[in-house]
Every structure is written in C-alpha cells, then in structure tokens.
Design a protein around this motif. Structure first.
Motif, PDB file in Angstrom:
ATOM      1  N   GLY A  56     -19.595  12.246   9.238  1.00 56.12           N
ATOM      2  CA  GLY A  56     -19.624  12.277  10.697  1.00 56.12           C
ATOM      3  C   GLY A  56     -18.238  12.463  11.285  1.00 56.12           C
ATOM      4  O   GLY A  56     -18.038  13.234  12.225  1.00 56.12           O
ATOM      5  N   TYR A  57     -17.277  11.766  10.697  1.00 55.41           N
ATOM      6  CA  TYR A  57     -15.885  11.911  11.157  1.00 55.41           C
ATOM      7  C   TYR A  57     -15.437  13.355  11.038  1.00 55.41           C
ATOM      8  O   TYR A  57     -14.859  13.939  11.960  1.00 55.41           O
ATOM      9  CB  TYR A  57     -14.985  10.990  10.323  1.00 55.41           C
ATOM     10  N   GLU A  58     -15.713  13.955   9.886  1.00 52.11           N
ATOM     11  CA  GLU A  58     -15.263  15.334   9.662  1.00 52.11           C
ATOM     12  C   GLU A  58     -16.019  16.324  10.551  1.00 52.11           C
ATOM     13  O   GLU A  58     -15.474  17.349  10.940  1.00 52.11           O
ATOM     14  CB  GLU A  58     -15.410  15.684   8.177  1.00 52.11           C
ATOM     15  N   MET A  59     -17.251  15.999  10.907  1.00 58.62           N
ATOM     16  CA  MET A  59     -18.046  16.883  11.758  1.00 58.62           C
ATOM     17  C   MET A  59     -17.578  16.853  13.213  1.00 58.62           C
ATOM     18  O   MET A  59     -17.585  17.874  13.897  1.00 58.62           O
ATOM     19  CB  MET A  59     -19.522  16.441  11.684  1.00 58.62           C
ATOM     20  N   LEU A  60     -17.159  15.681  13.701  1.00 58.25           N
ATOM     21  CA  LEU A  60     -16.944  15.514  15.138  1.00 58.25           C
ATOM     22  C   LEU A  60     -15.477  15.497  15.574  1.00 58.25           C
ATOM     23  O   LEU A  60     -15.183  15.738  16.742  1.00 58.25           O
ATOM     24  CB  LEU A  60     -17.579  14.191  15.612  1.00 58.25           C
ATOM     25  N   SER A  61     -14.561  15.196  14.666  1.00 64.41           N
ATOM     26  CA  SER A  61     -13.202  14.846  15.106  1.00 64.41           C
ATOM     27  C   SER A  61     -12.320  16.045  15.409  1.00 64.41           C
ATOM     28  O   SER A  61     -12.501  17.127  14.853  1.00 64.41           O
ATOM     29  CB  SER A  61     -12.510  14.018  14.026  1.00 64.41           C
TER      30      SER A  61
END
Lengths: 520, 168
Positions: A56-61
């Motif tokens: 999720g971090y890599e998808m959104l940040s």
C-alpha cells in the motif's frame, strides 16, 4: 467527463486532489465555477487497494527523492524521505486515519497567548475561531465525523481497551474520539468493517476521502475536468503579475500549458513550496509570491511520537480502526507545564511490518528480537502536539534535478527547546498510561516521516509576516491561492485535515464571491 | 504463561504468494545476481541482526531472495550488498559466515556507521517482517478485508481488562 481546452483561460486550475484541492474543486464546481484538477498520481479505485502495509505504501506514496538536514531524527532515520504524503487521486486522504479535531480558540492566537519565545516566528492567525466555526460544521457534516450531527462514536477495540484502562485509572478523559469514519451507514457509504487498513486506501468507502466523496460528486456536476498523472513543473504569470498558466507533464512525458483564470496550489507543504520557489521570473526573482522570503519557511510537522508497550496477554492491536482513541487533558496551553502549546493523546496501531520498521529505525540484535516477538501482546499510544515555527525550518531547492528538471527539495528542521520539552512530557504521559494498564515494558518510538506537514506558506494579517492573506490568497499575486496545510499560520496540536477541509470550503466561498463580483 | 494458539495470517489475495525455495543449499539457484557465498553471507548477517530462535532458515533465505530482486533492478544496490560482504569478510581471518556469534555481532557493530550496513539492516527489516510465516509466528493476521474485516472476527475480544462503558 467534461473537457476544457488548454487555451481556455476561464478555468480555475487546482494542483493536487487531496483534502484541500479535492474539496476545493467540489466546492467551486457546486458554485458553477469551471475547474481543471491536475493530480500527479494515478486515478486508482477501491478495488486497486490492498490490505498490505508495504504494498500500500508503494502504491500510494510520493516516492520522489528529497533530502533532509537539521537536528530532527528524520534527517538520520529517513534522509531521503523525511516527509510523507501521497501521489494519487485523493492525495493523502487515501491514507489518513481520519482523526477530526477542531483547533481550539487559543490556537488561533498563539503569538498573543504564548508571548515572545526566543527563536520562534510565532504569529496569530489572521482570523478567529468564530470566523472558521461555521466551516468546521460544514466540514464535519460533509465528512460524517463521529460524535457530530448525531453520529455515534467508533466502538471500542482491543487497543482502545488498553488505553482506556490506563487513562481512566489516571483520571483522564478517555473516549474513542471523533473520526471521518462511518460508525453507522452515512451519506451512501457503509459502516466500517474494522479491517485495520485505513492507511493503505479504503476498500469499502467507510472513511471519507476526496477520492470516494468529493471528486466523484464534482465530476457529476459536469464542471470539473480531472487530469491524473499530470505532473506540474512551473507556474507562469502575465505582464500584470497575475498567474496565467500552469505547465505540466502528462503520463506520456508530453509537456502542456493550461491557461488559467486563477491557480490554486494544493500539493502538500513540500511540493507547493517547491513549485513556488522554482517558478522564478524576472519579476519574481526568488520565486512566485516570495517577495518577503517566507515561501518554504516556518515549516511545521507536529510533535508526533508513539509509545509501544508489551503486556502479558494478547492485544491484537491491528484489529480494527487504528486511531480510535483520544485523551484531551493536555490540549490546552498551560504555562505550569513549562512549555508552550498542548497535545492530543490518540491511539495508534500498526501491523508487524511497519511496527518493526518504525519502532526504532537502526535497532537490531537480541533485545529488539525479544520485543518484536511479542507483537501480538503489544499496544500503541500516540500523540500529536504543537511544534514551534522557526524561520530556519524550511523547504529549499538543492542542486540536483528530478526527472522533470525541477530541483529536489531539502527539508531542514531543528528541534526547538520548547519542542523537546513537549516531547519529554508527552513520552512520560504515554508510558504512564500504558504502565497503569499493566505494561511490562514500553518503547518510546521516534517520529516517523512527517505526515502533518504545515506552515511553509503561511497566512498572515500582514504581507511582511507570511505568504498568504486570510483567504489563502498570495499577497503578491492576486489570483494565486493555496489550499493545503502549508497555509497554517501556526500548527495547533490536532491532526490537520479537518481544518484543511474547513478552510477549503471557506476559500471556495470567497473565490466564487470574487468571481461573481468580477474581481477574480 | 499459557499459550493460546496463534490465529491464521493472510496475505492480500491480490499479492503474489511467497517464493518457493528448495530446502537444501540448492536454494541459491533462484538468485539472479548474488553468488552462493554472497547469498549465504547475507543470510547469516540477517540472522545475526535479527536472531529469532524459532524461525526456520527459509524465512531468512526468502529475505535474501528479496535483496537479490532489488539488486537485479538497481546496480547501486547490488554494489552495496557486495561492499557489505567484503567489509564483514575482511575483518577477521575467518569468513563472516563461519564466525561464532560474538565475533559476528562485534563485526557488525564495527561497521554500523557505513552505508553498506545501513542497507543490509534496513532491507532486512523491510523484508523479514513482511514474510507471512513471520506474521504467523508472532501473531499478526495481516489482510482482512477479503474476510469481512475484523468486525465479526475479534476486533473487540480482549477480555483481560475491564470493559469500557458503552458509547465511551
């Protein structure tokens, strides 16, 4: 979707689709204004999101490199990612944990209340709590904030039971707090399923975000054009010194120039300040709206820290909404504590992957192992407190250029003595609460990358004290506005999103009014 | 202390399953960049940094497979891992992976300030604690939306502290 021509100089161009930009877009199109909304990130849907902390971090940040300097721990622990925000349609509202507290009256007059504190650049806000109160009410209704408008609070979860047991034993006022997360169905969105993954996007729409609420409704009016994957690199102005166009690069790498009637920057502190500093011209030699040198300065990131404690029995803190707990006994400024400003105590939980990463970055060996192996018996408690504005805490441009030819931002932050006093007081309080609930051991975790980014293009009553007037309009460029946390005159103690949304509603009313009067 | 059984951990169904590795030394066959010595040295380093007694060797190996994936994408990262192995091997007359624990720990402490150490330490945390077998071992259940969240699966089942008043 409605399409506007690149040469259409009748549109308002908003840069950034998060709490500020996404809300402002909706509030403007509702009033008949034509808006182009540029967002650097992709337009994802709830189905794209995953229940997984790192994925999720890599998808959104926003993962582009930054640099860091100063005495703050982030410069050591996270030297190329000292600040944290999202790059996706919906901005950081795709990630937030939805705590919704209002600034209290005193926080709008920090300079008057705290007096002269050496090293700080405190000012009062250019308006009072009475001016913003009606917009807080509109924001709370729009967002479905629990414990407002007859909506019940979130139910107590396991982590809250720990916080409640300790906090109530010490005589504190403990509740599950107020959140823009549905405890019951509201506004066409369901109640929370307590999946514990608000921070990696929200798969059900139980939590308010501009992605789930403001942007689809704005699109439905036919007045909004949303352009995802549009990376803004420069703001142009005309001979009269008014903002005239926004230069951006699309997903295919093609550069475009969108003309504008007015420009609103809402890219979070770092990106908004970076764009202003980079948009230099013969007329604005130090960057746009920077005649007094305030752009990028007075950067704030709140006194944020977590205490993680180990208990004898399982907690399973990851089950359920992650920040559903609040203690407000330390919010008010109390000179007897020996420092200025206050703090909110809130709940915090993380999964194993990020608990391990943020417990104390750099910690390794058998002691760490003995702590993390007890993950299921861990509880988390958190605070958000006011940090002091200092002119040297600032966003600047470095020599290195990013892939779009824009200089990489450096973020400098030195801890003020007042910040350190508040930190110590807070850690002691957080640990005492867990001790009262029976904690065997407590770990004082440092701040993770700054997510409450505030103050770097602040509003002020006088042009010589800040970048913006009380409507978020640049003193030096009458059709240039900002609609993100960088506008805050001082930081206050609470999570900033509710205030950003309230200010965006207020700003939309101001802008639409000026347009109707033929003055914008 | 009586131990209640650990609940089942789940990875989000949209994400790939953990990589399958042969149990023996052949596991290094899946690697794209690292040779066997580099890979085995990094496995020993990961276990020295985070020595979980009860975790099987395969979780540390999967962590190093993830390092290898990064190294294959980023040459600078590949060089960082190579530097790390040179640093730890050069400190003693015996290769790092054959040292006793105290020498391994002291060797790592001696290079804590280096970029190569930081790369290995941070990357170990990033991948070791993202392994579903580690989640299962330590009681982290992971993904839940595909199971309806925790609303009916224990989000408020803690029973060893007084129940807060309703509506608190």
């Amino acid at each position: 979707m409605t399409k506007y021509d690149l040469d259409d100089s009748g549109v308002v161009v908003i840069v950034g689709s998060g709490a500020g930009g996404g809300t402002l877009a909706h509030e403007l199109v509702k009033r008949g204004v034509e808006v182009v909304l540029l967002e650097a990130g992709k337009h994802l849907t709830a189905d794209d999101f995953v229940n997984d902390e790192w994925a999720g971090y890599e998808m959104l940040s926003w993962l582009d490199k930054r640099t860091a300097s100063g005495t703050w721990r982030a410069a050591k622990d996270h030297p190329t990612a000292p600040s944290w925000s999202c790059q996706v349609v919906g901005g950081t509202t795709t990630h937030w944990s939805a705590c919704c507290y209002r600034f209290i009256e005193d926080e709008f007059r920090a300079k008057t209340l705290y007096g002269e504190i050496p090293g700080t650049s405190l000012i009062d806000w250019p308006f009072t709590v009475a001016d913003i109160a009606p917009y807080y009410e509109l924001a709370e209704a729009k967002m479905g904030v629990t414990r407002t408008n007859g909506l019940p609070g979130l139910p107590a979860n396991n982590n809250f039971k720990v916080m409640y047991a300790g906090g109530s034993k010490l005589g504190y006022n403990v509740s599950t707090g107020r959140h823009a997360i549905n405890s019951i169905p509201y506004d066409g969105r369901p109640a929370t399923i307590q999946d514990g993954f608000t921070i990696t996007g929200d798969k059900t729409g139980a939590r308010w975000s501009t992605l789930a609420v403001e942007i689809p409704r704005a699109l439905a009016t036919g007045k909004l054009e949303l352009r995802p994957q549009s990376r803004v690199t420069f703001i142009e102005h005309d001979a009269a010194g008014k903002a005239s166009a926004v230069v951006y690069v699309d997903a295919a790498g093609v550069t475009h120039r969108q003309k504008a009637r007015a420009v609103v920057l809402a890219g979070n502190c770092i990106e908004t300040s970076r764009l202003l500093l980079h948009s230099k011209s013969g007329r604005f030699t130090d960057g746009l709206a920077n005649g007094y040198g305030h752009v990028g300065r007075h950067y704030l990131r709140h006194i944020i820290q977590t205490v993680w404690s180990i208990f004898d029995k399982p907690v399973y803190m990851h089950r359920g909404e992650i920040m559903g707990g609040m203690i407000d006994d330390f919010v008010r400024h109390d000179p007897a504590r020996g420092f200025a400003g206050g703090y909110y105590i809130e709940m915090n939980s993380m999964g194993l992957p990020t608990t391990a990463a943020f417990l104390d970055p750099g910690w390794w060996g058998r002691d760490f192992v003995s702590v993390i192996e007890q993950y299921r018996n861990m509880a988390g408690i958190f605070m958000s407190g006011e940090d002091m504005p200092q002119p040297g805490n600032r966003v600047t441009l470095g020599d290195e250029l990013d892939a779009f030819g824009v200089p990489v931002a450096n973020l400098h932050y030195d801890d003020h003595p007042n910040d350190l006093k508040l930190r110590v007081h807070g850690y002691k309080t957080l640990s005492a609460i867990h001790a009262a609930a029976g904690a065997k051991r407590s770990i004082e975790a440092p701040s993770y990358p700054a997510s409450h980014n505030l103050g770097s293009n602040r509003m002020a009553a006088k042009a010589e004290d800040g970048v913006l007037d009380g409507n978020g309009r640049a003193w030096e460029v009458p059709n240039l506005f900002i609609a993100d946390g960088s506008t805050f005159s001082t930081g206050g103690a609470c999570n900033p999103t509710l205030t950003i949304v309230a200010l965006a509603i207020r700003q939309a009313e101001f802008m639409a009014g000026r347009m109707a009067a033929g003055e914008l | 202390m009586t131990e209640t059984p650990m609940p089942t951990a789940y990875k989000d169904p949209k994400l790939p399953p953990p990589v399958e590795l042969p149990e023996g030394p052949d596991w290094v066959g899946v690697l794209k960049v690292f040779d066997a010595h580099v890979a085995e040295t990094l496995v020993v380093a990961a276990r020295t940094l985070y020595p979980h007694q009860d975790l099987p060797e395969r979780v540390y190996r999967r962590t190093v497979v993830a390092f290898d994936g990064l190294a294959a994408k980023m040459p600078a990262v590949a060089q960082g891992f190579a530097e790390f192995v040179d640093l730890v091997d050069g400190a003693m007359p015996v290769p790092f992976r054959e040292l006793s624990e105290s020498y391994r720990v002291n060797g790592l402490k001696a290079i804590e300030g280096t970029a190569a150490f930081r790369l290995v330490q941070r990357t170990t945390v990033r991948f070791l604690y993202d392994d579903i077998e580690v989640w299962q071992a330590f009681g982290y259940e992971g993904a839940s939306a595909h199971l309806g969240g925790y609303v009916d699966r224990g989000f408020n089942d803690l029973d060893w502290l007084p129940e807060p008043p309703p509506g608190i």
